[in-house]
Design an enzyme around this catalytic site. Structure first.
Site, PDB file in Angstrom:
ATOM      1  N   ASP A 155       0.857  -1.189   0.000  1.00 54.22           N
ATOM      2  CA  ASP A 155       0.000   0.000   0.000  1.00 54.22           C
ATOM      3  C   ASP A 155       0.896   1.244   0.000  1.00 54.22           C
ATOM      4  OD1 ASP A 155      -2.327   1.416   0.023  1.00 54.22           O
ATOM      5  OD2 ASP A 155      -2.743   1.148   2.166  1.00 54.22           O
ATOM      6  N   HIS A 156       0.642   2.145  -0.913  1.00 54.83           N
ATOM      7  CA  HIS A 156       1.396   3.412  -1.004  1.00 54.83           C
ATOM      8  C   HIS A 156       2.908   3.207  -1.109  1.00 54.83           C
ATOM      9  CE1 HIS A 156      -2.023   6.075  -0.502  1.00 54.83           C
ATOM     10  NE2 HIS A 156      -2.464   5.258   0.432  1.00 54.83           N
ATOM     11  N   GLU A 158      -2.179   6.053  -8.376  1.00 51.47           N
ATOM     12  CA  GLU A 158      -3.167   7.040  -7.920  1.00 51.47           C
ATOM     13  C   GLU A 158      -3.091   8.277  -8.797  1.00 51.47           C
ATOM     14  OE1 GLU A 158      -3.588   7.488  -3.659  1.00 51.47           O
ATOM     15  OE2 GLU A 158      -3.911   9.652  -3.840  1.00 51.47           O
ATOM     16  N   HIS A 183      -9.441   5.104  -1.520  1.00 52.76           N
ATOM     17  CA  HIS A 183      -8.683   5.095  -0.265  1.00 52.76           C
ATOM     18  C   HIS A 183      -9.440   5.928   0.762  1.00 52.76           C
ATOM     19  CE1 HIS A 183      -4.580   3.529  -1.505  1.00 52.76           C
ATOM     20  NE2 HIS A 183      -5.297   3.480  -2.604  1.00 52.76           N
ATOM     21  N   GLY A 184      -9.082   5.734   2.040  1.00 50.84           N
ATOM     22  CA  GLY A 184      -9.713   6.547   3.076  1.00 50.84           C
ATOM     23  C   GLY A 184     -11.140   6.139   3.343  1.00 50.84           C
ATOM     24  N   THR A 208      -8.086   2.810   9.502  1.00 52.41           N
ATOM     25  CA  THR A 208      -8.380   3.562  10.731  1.00 52.41           C
ATOM     26  C   THR A 208      -9.550   2.976  11.518  1.00 52.41           C
ATOM     27  OG1 THR A 208      -7.525   5.547   9.671  1.00 52.41           O
ATOM     28  CG2 THR A 208      -8.894   5.879  11.620  1.00 52.41           C
TER      29      THR A 208
HETATM   30 ZN   LIG Z   1      -4.385   5.071   1.098  1.00 52.15          ZN
END
Ligand SMILES: [Zn+2]
Length: 282
Positions: free
Chosen positions: A82-83, A134, A208-209, A233
């Protein structure tokens, strides 16, 4: 089950109109919870590892554990970078046996983002791995009030086709109003923008998020073209709330605490697998 790229799984989910979550994790107890959920729900599931973990003491060895653990799963699992912040980071992940990688050049000028994404795609495809990039930039929830309403960083639909054609990327993360971490303010997704982007592409789109969105927002986003949703989160907060409760119990010991973390992840992961329609799709 042997680890394979999730390109086929995500393309299938896109065709059939359901979603696959990526659950980020950096330690064993949460990993246990993700596994318990995926197997109980008979659902294809993605375990996401943030690239920064590689640089921590024992980090690469721990990533090897994720890969080995996923190989023992009874349902299709992917270990996903991820990222990834550089070409080199993506290569490190592939070398460790990750099935798919994200290269995040979203804060670079588009031409630079295209140039590095293209190199990552070439290398990853040579070993059968898929690549996410992205376009636009998904910001932080703590800054949401300043960028969300101003649509700062939102993906421009007119850039999408060129980006996909020039890079050959397999999945595309887009910015439509979600943010990483806890939101300060109320998240609002731009479904019109999502529908427009979705109509221009034939690869799975990624949001995302995810933490902090309502169940209805998730379902609408999936119905309008999102196939993969990244979540961390909310899982971490559920585990934290369980830990507080465990600490206040009559005998707060390590085993009780460990179970609190595992259960926090399991319960929320099962919820998302059901919500996205991934349950019984293994
Ligand atoms: Zn992300």
């Amino acid at each position: 089950m042997p680890l394979v790229s999730f390109v086929d799984q995500l393309n299938r989910a896109r065709r059939e109109g359901w979603g696959i979550p990526l659950f980020d994790i950096f330690e064993r107890l949460g990993t246990d919870g993700i596994y318990l959920a995926a197997e109980a729900k008979n659902a294809p599931t993605i375990v996401g590892v943030y690239g920064g973990l590689f640089d921590r003491p024992g980090g690469k060895e721990f990533c090897s554990y994720f890969v080995k653990r996923c190989q023992t799963s009874t349902v299709p699992m992917s270990v996903y970078l991820d990222h990834g912040d550089s070409f080199e980071r993506c290569i490190q992940a592939l070398h460790l046996g990750f099935t798919d990688v994200m290269y995040d050049g979203s804060q670079l000028p588009m031409d630079e983002n295209i140039a590095t994404t293209k190199m990552v795609v070439r290398a990853a495809h040579a070993v059968g791995a898929g690549v996410e990039a992205e376009l636009g930039h998904v910001g932080r929830g703590s800054d949401y009030e300043s960028f969300g309403s101003r649509r700062e960083g939102f993906t421009k639909p007119e850039d999408v086709e060129r980006f996909i054609e020039e890079t050959g990327v397999d999945f595309l993360a887009i910015a439509i109003g979600s943010a990483h971490g806890q939101y300060k303010g109320t998240p609002e997704l731009d479904y019109e923008l999502l529908a427009e982007i979705s109509s221009r592409v034939d690869i799975p789109l990624v949001m995302h998020g995810g933490s902090g969105l309502s169940d209805e927002q998730f379902q609408t986003a999936i119905s309008k073209g999102i196939t993969k949703v990244n979540i961390f989160t909310d899982l971490a907060m559920a585990a934290g709330a369980n830990l507080i409760e465990a600490a206040r119990s009559e005998s707060p010991n390590l085993m009780v605490m460990a179970n609190a973390v595992r259960e926090g992840f399991r319960v929320r992961c099962e919820h998302y697998l059901d919500l996205f329609g991934a349950t019984d799709k293994a």
